[in-house]
Write an enzyme that holds these catalytic residues in place. Structure first.
Site, PDB file in Angstrom:
ATOM      1  N   LYS A   1       0.900  -0.450   0.167  1.00 14.73           N
ATOM      2  CA  LYS A   1       0.494  -0.110  -0.110  1.00 14.73           C
ATOM      3  C   LYS A   1       1.325   0.957   0.286  1.00 14.73           C
ATOM      4  CE  LYS A   1      -3.890   2.353   2.993  1.00 14.73           C
ATOM      5  NZ  LYS A   1      -4.184   2.288   3.882  1.00 14.73           N
TER       6      LYS A   1
ATOM      7  N   GLU B   1      11.035  -5.421   4.311  1.00 14.60           N
ATOM      8  CA  GLU B   1      10.536  -6.112   3.876  1.00 14.60           C
ATOM      9  C   GLU B   1      10.575  -6.437   2.270  1.00 14.60           C
ATOM     10  OE1 GLU B   1       8.683  -4.952   6.168  1.00 14.60           O
ATOM     11  OE2 GLU B   1       9.415  -6.336   8.171  1.00 14.60           O
TER      12      GLU B   1
ATOM     13  N   GLY C   1      -4.848  -1.895   5.148  1.00 19.78           N
ATOM     14  CA  GLY C   1      -3.903  -3.147   4.826  1.00 19.78           C
ATOM     15  C   GLY C   1      -4.619  -3.988   5.290  1.00 19.78           C
ATOM     16  N   ARG C   2      -4.680  -4.374   6.823  1.00 25.08           N
ATOM     17  CA  ARG C   2      -5.819  -5.659   6.633  1.00 25.08           C
ATOM     18  C   ARG C   2      -6.684  -6.077   6.351  1.00 25.08           C
ATOM     19  NH1 ARG C   2      -4.185  -2.813  10.936  1.00 25.08           N
ATOM     20  NH2 ARG C   2      -5.699  -1.698  12.249  1.00 25.08           N
TER      21      ARG C   2
ATOM     22  N   GLU D   1      -3.937  -6.703  15.754  1.00 21.61           N
ATOM     23  CA  GLU D   1      -3.302  -5.403  15.086  1.00 21.61           C
ATOM     24  C   GLU D   1      -4.912  -4.314  14.635  1.00 21.61           C
ATOM     25  OE1 GLU D   1      -0.498  -4.730  11.969  1.00 21.61           O
ATOM     26  OE2 GLU D   1      -1.837  -4.257  10.781  1.00 21.61           O
TER      27      GLU D   1
ATOM     28  N   HIS E   1      -2.917 -33.059  18.833  1.00 20.01           N
ATOM     29  CA  HIS E   1      -1.723 -33.940  18.738  1.00 20.01           C
ATOM     30  C   HIS E   1      -0.797 -33.230  19.450  1.00 20.01           C
ATOM     31  CE1 HIS E   1      -3.634 -37.499  17.610  1.00 20.01           C
ATOM     32  NE2 HIS E   1      -4.388 -37.140  16.581  1.00 20.01           N
TER      33      HIS E   1
ATOM     34  N   LYS F   1      10.031  -0.422  13.829  1.00 18.06           N
ATOM     35  CA  LYS F   1      10.230  -0.172  12.474  1.00 18.06           C
ATOM     36  C   LYS F   1      11.180   1.048  12.450  1.00 18.06           C
ATOM     37  CE  LYS F   1       6.271  -1.087  10.075  1.00 18.06           C
ATOM     38  NZ  LYS F   1       5.221  -0.065   9.003  1.00 18.06           N
TER      39      LYS F   1
HETATM   40  O1  F6P Z   1       2.765  -3.854   9.669  1.00 18.38           O
HETATM   41  C1  F6P Z   1       2.387  -2.628   8.987  1.00 18.38           C
HETATM   42  C2  F6P Z   1       1.301  -2.587   8.360  1.00 18.38           C
HETATM   43  O2  F6P Z   1       1.470  -1.277   7.799  1.00 18.38           O
HETATM   44  C3  F6P Z   1       0.300  -3.542   8.075  1.00 18.38           C
HETATM   45  O3  F6P Z   1      -0.573  -2.809   8.885  1.00 18.38           O
HETATM   46  C4  F6P Z   1       0.259  -3.855   6.451  1.00 18.38           C
HETATM   47  O4  F6P Z   1      -1.119  -4.717   6.348  1.00 18.38           O
HETATM   48  C5  F6P Z   1       1.462  -4.331   6.013  1.00 18.38           C
HETATM   49  O5  F6P Z   1       2.411  -3.242   7.390  1.00 18.38           O
HETATM   50  C6  F6P Z   1       1.989  -4.249   5.240  1.00 18.38           C
HETATM   51  O6  F6P Z   1       2.380  -2.246   4.778  1.00 18.38           O
HETATM   52  P1  F6P Z   1       2.688  -2.190   2.582  1.00 18.38           P
HETATM   53  O7  F6P Z   1       1.556  -2.648   2.414  1.00 18.38           O
HETATM   54  O8  F6P Z   1       1.878  -0.456   3.170  1.00 18.38           O
HETATM   55  O9  F6P Z   1       2.916  -2.717   2.255  1.00 18.38           O
END
Ligand code: F6P
Length: 549
Positions: free
Chosen positions: A208, A214, A269-270, A355, A386, A515
């Protein structure tokens, strides 16, 4: 949306008194006293999903009092505020309109004086067009070959929903091979790169913000890997698609405008799997199945919006969750899908719930004096049986459980497995609720008439006190429509609880500090000669690392 502290309501006080009255009631007595209990405490959603919440430590009075709580905090007003596009995400000054992404009845939804459905429909059209070309082989790679593999690079909401659904709907998958890379650990992307051919792979870079570390490190690694193969960057137009709000950063990365799917700040995002973030789902199961997923979610949205709270599935499950979380003070909730392909569902719900509702400041800006969101965890059945079910049955902690299963298996070959699987799904909730005290039960099975000295000794260890609560969510089948409805059910459950907790469910400031610190520390790691001046623990750990590197 109002800012009412739940503990200050009359219904909260009344629930507290009620709790002390009924907390020791046993479910076996509740079922014995009321032969109609299942009918009273179960709801059939469109003959597709049966939600049985009768195996809970509740009476009709409990539900009435919980419904009063929902009324007192003006849940109804909050739901309407969300569906009407009001800026209920106040700390980010945004509306929360994931329901618009699946609004297949296409009624107008206005935000900032604009009908958002115009953008939503354009986005769906673009996904339909691109997916058709990619699936039918018309879309070619740089050397003219059709695409065989898709790699989704994203994390959190840009990974969990799509990867969970692609796995859950494996039975609906076409010939395209799907891969998901989320972790910054180089092993994740390396493992995927080993399996794919640069000439026939399409990367979806999903972020987003397009600033997530990452995702950017993984996307850059993928780009360099492709460059090493083609010895040019001209492959980008054929092999990279981006899904993001941040068009500028995507273009700077090298992806052309045509290959960008944009979306909007009112998609959290979620909650974004319903948008172009779910493009990997479209590619895996086809656009028409994706529409069914949206249809299922839309049907649940309509149920949530229009059904009286006393018959409203997300509302009732949310209230029952609050009953345990805030009165029994249970700390966790287990999600137990009896479906191997649904094994990532608990992980997906961890982000949706934790979250969203892992917050300690209320909507008035004060620290809360009550428990907010629970810890979500779980595993697929029967694997969990199990591993940790021992604690569920005989441990000292109260763990409310959601059992999820389907009448029809998606594996049409080994149908006998499904019958056995379902017998465990039925028997576990039964054992948890009713336990076992009869000393002779085991002996009866073995045709032994009287208890031996040994069996008397073992009695306390073999006794199950029961009275452990669970909901059974029984789907006709794990198919796109039902999965869409199930996910929307949980989304609305989480929202309902957030409204009652009087917190903001749609921001996530808590992930920012880690972060930020990582950025500073990263400089200390790269600059070997820099003297580090953190706390003694962090210094010690970094110095240990530096002594080897
Ligand atoms: O972990 C925090 C967060 O902002 C989440 O809410 C989101 O889903 C994720 O990082 C990834 O964010 P982006 O889509 O901006 O890479």
């Amino acid at each position: 949306m109002k800012n009412i502290n739940p503990v200050d309501t009359n219904s909260w006080k009344s629930l507290k008194e009620h709790f002390y009255k009924i907390k020791d009631l046993h479910m076996k007595d509740l079922f014995f006293q009321d032969k109609d209990r299942f009918h009273k405490f179960s709801i059939n959603f469109n003959n597709q999903i049966l939600v049985d919440f009768s195996k809970n430590r509740i009476t009709s009075d409990t539900i009435l009092k919980l419904l009063m709580l929902a009324k007192e905090v003006d849940l109804s007003g909050a739901i309407h505020s969300m569906f009407n596009g009001e800026k209920i995400n106040r700390t980010e000054n945004r509306a929360v309109l994931h329901v618009a992404l699946r609004n297949l009845s296409n009624t107008s939804i206005t935000y900032d004086n604009k009908n958002v459905m115009i953008d939503v429909n354009n986005m769906l059209e673009k996904m339909k067009l691109f997916s058709k070309l990619i699936i039918n082989g018309t879309w070619k790679g740089y050397t003219g070959k059709s695409i065989t593999d898709i790699v989704n690079i994203g994390i959190g909401g840009s990974d969990l929903g799509p990867s969970m659904i692609v796995q859950a709907l494996d039975a609906y998958r076409n010939h395209l091979k799907m891969h998901f890379v989320s972790n910054m650990d180089g092993s994740h992307i390396s493992n995927v790169l080993k399996k794919i051919n640069p000439e026939t792979t399409l990367f979806l870079v999903v972020s987003k913000t397009f600033t997530t570390e990452e995702t950017l490190i993984n996307a850059n690694t993928a780009k360099i890997w492709m460059n090493e193969y083609f010895h040019t960057n001209d492959f980008l137009d054929n092999h990279f698609i981006a899904i993001s709000m941040n068009v500028k950063n995507v273009i700077d990365f090298g992806i052309k405008l045509d290959n960008i799917f944009t979306f909007w700040d009112w998609v959290g995002g979620r909650y974004s799997l319903w948008s172009s973030v779910g493009f990997s789902i479209v590619l895996s199961i086809g656009f028409s199945n994706f529409l069914l997923l949206l249809h299922g979610a839309h049907a649940m949205d309509q149920h949530y919006l229009n059904t009286d709270f006393s018959k409203n599935i997300p509302v009732l499950l949310a209230l029952i969750g609050i009953w345990y979380n805030n009165f029994f003070l249970s700390e966790t909730e287990a999600i137990l899908p009896y479906d191997q392909n649904m094994r990532r569902f608990p992980a997906f719900l961890q982000q949706t719930n934790m979250e969203s509702n892992g917050k300690n400041v209320d909507r008035n800006g004060c620290f809360v004096r009550w428990q907010t969101g629970p810890i979500i965890w779980g595993e697929s059945g029967t694997n969990g049986q199990h591993a940790f079910y021992q604690l569920l049955h005989q441990g000292t902690k109260l763990v409310p459980c959601d059992f999820i299963a389907s009448v029809c298996p998606n594996n049409h070959v080994l149908v006998n497995h499904h019958v056995q699987l379902l017998s465990h799904f039925f028997s576990q909730t039964q054992a948890l609720a009713f336990g076992q005290f009869e000393i002779n039960t085991e002996n009866k099975c073995n045709n032994i008439s009287s208890p031996t000295k040994d069996s008397l000794y073992a009695f306390p260890y073999k006794a199950f006190e029961g009275n452990k609560p669970s909901n059974s969510i029984f789907l006709y089948q794990i198919n796109p429509y039902n999965l869409g409805a199930l996910i929307a059910l949980y989304e609305h459950k989480v929202f309902t609880q957030g409204v009652i907790f009087n917190i903001f469910s749609f921001d996530q400031w808590g992930v920012e500090l880690g972060k930020k610190l990582a950025k500073t520390i990263s400089c200390s790691l790269i600059n070997k000669s820099q003297e580090i001046q953190y706390d003694s623990s962090t210094n010690g750990l970094i110095n240990f690392y530096k002594s080897f590197s």
